[in-house]
Design an enzyme around this catalytic site. Structure first.
Site, PDB file in Angstrom:
ATOM      1  N   PHE A  17     -18.727   0.562   0.758  1.00  0.00           N
ATOM      2  CA  PHE A  17     -18.202  -0.157  -0.405  1.00  0.00           C
ATOM      3  C   PHE A  17     -18.450  -1.668  -0.290  1.00  0.00           C
ATOM      4  CE2 PHE A  17     -13.904  -2.096  -1.645  1.00  0.00           C
ATOM      5  CZ  PHE A  17     -14.322  -2.472  -2.909  1.00  0.00           C
ATOM      6  N   ILE A  18     -17.904  -2.283   0.752  1.00  0.00           N
ATOM      7  CA  ILE A  18     -18.027  -3.743   0.876  1.00  0.00           C
ATOM      8  C   ILE A  18     -19.490  -4.107   1.141  1.00  0.00           C
ATOM      9  CG2 ILE A  18     -17.272  -5.807   2.143  1.00  0.00           C
ATOM     10  CD1 ILE A  18     -14.712  -4.198   2.896  1.00  0.00           C
ATOM     11  N   LEU A  79     -18.864  -3.872   9.526  1.00  0.00           N
ATOM     12  CA  LEU A  79     -18.033  -3.302   8.450  1.00  0.00           C
ATOM     13  C   LEU A  79     -17.675  -1.845   8.726  1.00  0.00           C
ATOM     14  CD1 LEU A  79     -20.135  -4.643   5.440  1.00  0.00           C
ATOM     15  CD2 LEU A  79     -17.793  -5.305   5.945  1.00  0.00           C
ATOM     16  N   THR A 122      -8.353  -5.882   9.388  1.00  0.00           N
ATOM     17  CA  THR A 122      -7.545  -5.321   8.305  1.00  0.00           C
ATOM     18  C   THR A 122      -6.216  -6.065   8.165  1.00  0.00           C
ATOM     19  OG1 THR A 122      -6.328  -3.366   7.570  1.00  0.00           O
ATOM     20  CG2 THR A 122      -6.641  -3.583   9.925  1.00  0.00           C
ATOM     21  N   GLU A 124      -3.722  -4.495   7.791  1.00  0.00           N
ATOM     22  CA  GLU A 124      -2.762  -3.585   8.447  1.00  0.00           C
ATOM     23  C   GLU A 124      -2.367  -4.052   9.837  1.00  0.00           C
ATOM     24  OE1 GLU A 124      -2.898   0.434   6.054  1.00  0.00           O
ATOM     25  OE2 GLU A 124      -2.322   0.354   8.131  1.00  0.00           O
ATOM     26  N   ARG A 165       0.527   6.783  11.912  1.00  0.00           N
ATOM     27  CA  ARG A 165      -0.073   5.904  10.899  1.00  0.00           C
ATOM     28  C   ARG A 165      -0.577   4.590  11.519  1.00  0.00           C
ATOM     29  NH1 ARG A 165       0.471   3.533   5.690  1.00  0.00           N
ATOM     30  NH2 ARG A 165      -1.178   2.028   5.682  1.00  0.00           N
ATOM     31  N   TYR A 168      -4.445   3.202  13.465  1.00  0.00           N
ATOM     32  CA  TYR A 168      -5.522   2.384  12.888  1.00  0.00           C
ATOM     33  C   TYR A 168      -5.234   0.897  13.116  1.00  0.00           C
ATOM     34  CZ  TYR A 168      -8.075   0.155   8.959  1.00  0.00           C
ATOM     35  OH  TYR A 168      -8.858  -0.650   8.168  1.00  0.00           O
ATOM     36  N   TYR A 315       3.568   9.761   9.168  1.00  0.00           N
ATOM     37  CA  TYR A 315       3.253   8.710   8.189  1.00  0.00           C
ATOM     38  C   TYR A 315       4.412   7.730   8.068  1.00  0.00           C
ATOM     39  CZ  TYR A 315       1.937   6.327   3.887  1.00  0.00           C
ATOM     40  OH  TYR A 315       1.605   5.362   2.972  1.00  0.00           O
TER      41      TYR A 315
HETATM   42  C1  UGA Z   1      -4.994   0.585   3.405  1.00  0.00           C
HETATM   43  C2  UGA Z   1      -5.820   1.163   4.520  1.00  0.00           C
HETATM   44  O1  UGA Z   1      -5.126   1.289   5.692  1.00  0.00           O
HETATM   45  C3  UGA Z   1      -7.039   0.389   4.802  1.00  0.00           C
HETATM   46  O2  UGA Z   1      -8.037   0.894   3.953  1.00  0.00           O
HETATM   47  C4  UGA Z   1      -7.071  -1.052   4.626  1.00  0.00           C
HETATM   48  O3  UGA Z   1      -7.407  -1.723   5.804  1.00  0.00           O
HETATM   49  C5  UGA Z   1      -5.824  -1.640   4.061  1.00  0.00           C
HETATM   50  O4  UGA Z   1      -4.963  -0.783   3.342  1.00  0.00           O
HETATM   51  C6  UGA Z   1      -6.249  -2.726   3.114  1.00  0.00           C
HETATM   52  O5  UGA Z   1      -7.077  -2.474   2.268  1.00  0.00           O
HETATM   53  O6  UGA Z   1      -5.715  -3.811   3.217  1.00  0.00           O
HETATM   54  P1  UGA Z   1      -2.752   1.242   2.287  1.00  0.00           P
HETATM   55  O7  UGA Z   1      -2.678   0.033   1.430  1.00  0.00           O
HETATM   56  O8  UGA Z   1      -1.451   1.791   2.742  1.00  0.00           O
HETATM   57  O9  UGA Z   1      -3.658   0.992   3.554  1.00  0.00           O
HETATM   58  O10 UGA Z   1      -3.576   2.414   1.573  1.00  0.00           O
HETATM   59  P2  UGA Z   1      -3.627   3.000   0.101  1.00  0.00           P
HETATM   60  O11 UGA Z   1      -4.145   4.390   0.199  1.00  0.00           O
HETATM   61  O12 UGA Z   1      -4.385   2.096  -0.773  1.00  0.00           O
HETATM   62  O13 UGA Z   1      -2.090   3.130  -0.335  1.00  0.00           O
HETATM   63  C7  UGA Z   1      -1.338   2.109  -0.912  1.00  0.00           C
HETATM   64  C8  UGA Z   1       0.038   2.647  -1.245  1.00  0.00           C
HETATM   65  O14 UGA Z   1      -0.087   3.657  -2.257  1.00  0.00           O
HETATM   66  C9  UGA Z   1       0.820   3.307  -0.106  1.00  0.00           C
HETATM   67  O15 UGA Z   1       2.161   2.911  -0.217  1.00  0.00           O
HETATM   68  C10 UGA Z   1       0.686   4.805  -0.391  1.00  0.00           C
HETATM   69  O16 UGA Z   1       1.762   5.540   0.123  1.00  0.00           O
HETATM   70  C11 UGA Z   1       0.656   4.821  -1.908  1.00  0.00           C
HETATM   71  N1  UGA Z   1      -0.010   5.993  -2.551  1.00  0.00           N
HETATM   72  C12 UGA Z   1      -1.249   6.393  -2.145  1.00  0.00           C
HETATM   73  C13 UGA Z   1       0.623   6.643  -3.609  1.00  0.00           C
HETATM   74  O17 UGA Z   1       1.764   6.321  -4.012  1.00  0.00           O
HETATM   75  N2  UGA Z   1      -0.018   7.708  -4.221  1.00  0.00           N
HETATM   76  C14 UGA Z   1      -1.258   8.114  -3.852  1.00  0.00           C
HETATM   77  O18 UGA Z   1      -1.790   9.082  -4.479  1.00  0.00           O
HETATM   78  C15 UGA Z   1      -1.890   7.440  -2.776  1.00  0.00           C
END
Ligand code: UGA
Length: 365
Positions: A17-18, A79, A122, A124, A165, A168, A315
């Site tokens: 992607f990036i 990346l 990240t 994270e 969780r 990573y 998680y």
């Molecule tokens: C992500 C990933 O860990 C990495 O890709 C990355 O380094 C980092 O964030 C970033 O981009 O800064 P996270 O933001 O938790 O972590 O990942 P997402 O899948 O985008 O989830 C964001 C939020 O949406 C979380 O609270 C998750 O529980 C929620 N979610 C996710 C939902 O409510 N519904 C869904 O269907 C999927």
């Protein structure tokens, strides 16, 4: 761009992607040569015949071959990552391998060969916010500045070992520490980027169309919209993220390359603090935009699901992470300028264009 004038940049993970967005910009806005290493070139097919680009189909596990390409480059951008939270609780060993063990080899190579390594870490690494340890009812009273994360002063707070969780974030954090130590003891030239939820075209797969499993939130919601399935809100959708448009992120990398001396030996948050939203708010905005972009489509419902049911045991979540971008502003002259709505509009339009037909056929998928 600083010395040499027309550098060769080796990008590991160029086909992702990036990488795909960065490659486009480097070829159009600079005179550098790019050597892009990846397993696949589907997202960069349009650049394969460019005379300043060489694509190398290679697994980064092949350290001997990677070493050869790194040795020919002036700058290395890494990346490669497994960065999808659904993997952290299901294949943690691969997550640690790809995010720590493999790039560790690269760090060693760059230190030994004197290459400037620009590494994507990240947001994270900040883990949970400190306030997540406070009782729920008192969190609203927390000083807002506690949520603003600074590269050099904020604590990096991980959950317990059983909460996988954090494997990573821990892997990425340890690699940052290794890079810092290599700079300290062996003069490694490095820059670390901490991305805050980048979004944009080509970011993630749609399950059942071009990948299997659970992608990140934006693609999960797009799948639901395109297949007319309920959007699933994890733990009430109360957690917040600062979504950052990929073009702004690429601007930051270009600014790093153009301000090498100001960027070396430093960590930069790359995120848009103005784009903060709860995940429930994200769902609402995406539903409204989808209604506008595809007026003939059916409305989807929103359903609640627990983090454990959605991602499995192990998680946990970051409740809130807001980047302090003072350093990138001051040292690089960088400013993110894409608001959440246009960023979502561009990203969603791409997904609709690319996946609508396939999703219509595979509605049940
Ligand atoms: C992500 C990933 O860990 C990495 O890709 C990355 O380094 C980092 O964030 C970033 O981009 O800064 P996270 O933001 O938790 O972590 O990942 P997402 O899948 O985008 O989830 C964001 C939020 O949406 C979380 O609270 C998750 O529980 C929620 N979610 C996710 C939902 O409510 N519904 C869904 O269907 C999927």
């Amino acid at each position: 761009m600083n010395a040499p004038d027309n550098p060769t940049i080796c990008i590991l993970g160029c086909g992702g992607f990036i990488g795909s967005h960065l490659l486009g910009r480097l070829l159009s806005d600079s005179s550098c040569r790019v050597c892009g290493i990846d397993l696949t070139s589907a997202k960069i097919a349009g650049y394969l015949s460019h005379d300043r680009f060489e694509f190398v189909e290679l697994n980064v596990h092949d350290t001997v071959a990677v070493r050869e390409y790194v040795s020919r480059a002036d700058i290395v951008i890494s990346l490669v990552a497994l960065c999808n939270p659904s993997l952290y609780t299901t294949i943690p060993l691969d997550v640690i391998d790809i995010n720590f063990t493999r790039p560790l080899e690269l760090v060693r190579m760059c230190a030994e060969m004197g290459k400037w390594l620009i590494h994507f870490s990240t947001s994270e690494v900040y883990g949970r916010t400190v306030s997540s340890f406070m009782p729920e009812e008192s969190r609203g009273t927390v000083d807002e500045s506690r949520y603003v994360l600074n590269e050099d002063t904020s604590p990096l707070v991980m959950g317990p070992i059983k909460a996988q969780r954090w494997c990573y974030a821990s892997a990425k954090q340890l690699l940052e520490r290794v890079m810092f130590a290599y700079a300290f003891e062996k003069d490694l030239e490095y820059t670390i980027v901490r991305p805050f939820n980048f979004i944009g075209p080509r970011m993630d797969f749609i399950p059942g169309v071009d990948g299997e499993g659970t992608p990140r939130v934006l693609a999960c919601f797009m799948e639901a919209l395109l297949k007319h399935k309920p959007i699933q809100l994890v733990d009430g959708g109360k957690n917040r993220r600062c979504f950052t448009y990929v073009d702004d992120a690429v601007d930051a990398v270009m600014a790093i390359l153009n301000h090498a001396e100001a960027a070396k030996g430093r960590i930069f948050n790359v995120g848009n603090p103005e784009n903060e939203t709860t995940i429930a708010g994200l769902a609402e905005t995406m539903i409204a935009l989808y209604r506008e972009l595809c007026p003939e489509c059916e409305e989807v419902e929103v359903e609640q699901v627990s983090g454990r049911a959605f991602y499995g045991p192990g998680y946990e979540d970051s409740d809130r992470r807001v980047p302090d971008i003072t350093k990138a502003r001051e040292r690089l002259g960088w400013e993110p300028c894409t608001a959440l709505e246009p960023a979502l509009r561009a990203t969603m339009s791409h997904y609709i264009r690319e996946y609508r037909e396939a999703c219509a056929y595979g509605k049940a998928g």
